[in-house]
Design an enzyme around this catalytic site. Sequence first.
Site, short mmCIF file in Angstrom:
data_model
loop_
_atom_site.label_atom_id
_atom_site.label_comp_id
_atom_site.label_asym_id
_atom_site.label_seq_id
_atom_site.Cartn_x
_atom_site.Cartn_y
_atom_site.Cartn_z
N ASN A 1 0.81 -1.21 0.00
CA ASN A 1 0.00 0.00 0.00
C ASN A 1 0.86 1.27 0.00
OD1 ASN A 1 -2.54 1.57 2.06
ND2 ASN A 1 -2.56 1.37 -0.14
N ARG B 1 1.53 0.84 -5.85
CA ARG B 1 0.45 0.62 -6.82
C ARG B 1 -0.92 1.05 -6.31
NH1 ARG B 1 1.59 -5.58 -7.93
NH2 ARG B 1 2.09 -5.41 -5.70
#
Length: 163
Positions: A10, A13
Site C-alpha cells: 500500500n 500501486r
Amino acid sequence: MRLLVVCLGNICRSPLAEGVLRARIAASPLAGRVELDSAGTGDWHVGDPPDRRAIAKAREYGIDIAQLRARQLRGGDHHDFDWLLCADRGNLRDVRARAPEGARARSALLLEWAGVPGVTEIPDPYTGGPAQFEHVYRLLDAAAAGVIARLATAGEQSRPGHG
C-alpha cells in the site's frame, strides 16, 4: 459503489491507483457516487505515506496522493466494500484467503475488472525506477477509464427504463 484497491504494501500501486481513480471519477458523471480507498495485504508500511516515486509520478499528472497513509487489509473490508480490486494474482489470492465467513465484497484483478486489454496484472515498481512507475501509471490510467465505463454502464442498466 465502494471500491478498495489492494496491492502488497500500500505504498506504490494501490495509493497511485486510488489517486488516479479519484481524479478521473471526480471529473466524470460518476462524481460523488463512488467511494475509494486502498490497502495492502502486508503490514510493513502501515501509517507510512506512499513511496516518494509514486507521489512524484502522481504529481507529474496533477494528482496529489501525499496525504494518503498505508494501511493493511482488514476483515471488515470484505463487508464494507463492494469490490476489492487487486494489483496482481498474489494479492487476489491473499484477499480471497482472508475473506471472513459471510463476506459480501467480491474480488477481482483491477485490470481485468476494468476491461484493460492485453494485460491482467500491475507489476510492482518498488524495485524499479522512473520507467516502471510510468508504466504503472499508464496501466492505472487505462484502468480508470475502464472503471468509469463499467460503472456508468451498470448505472444506466439499473435505472428505470434501461435494460
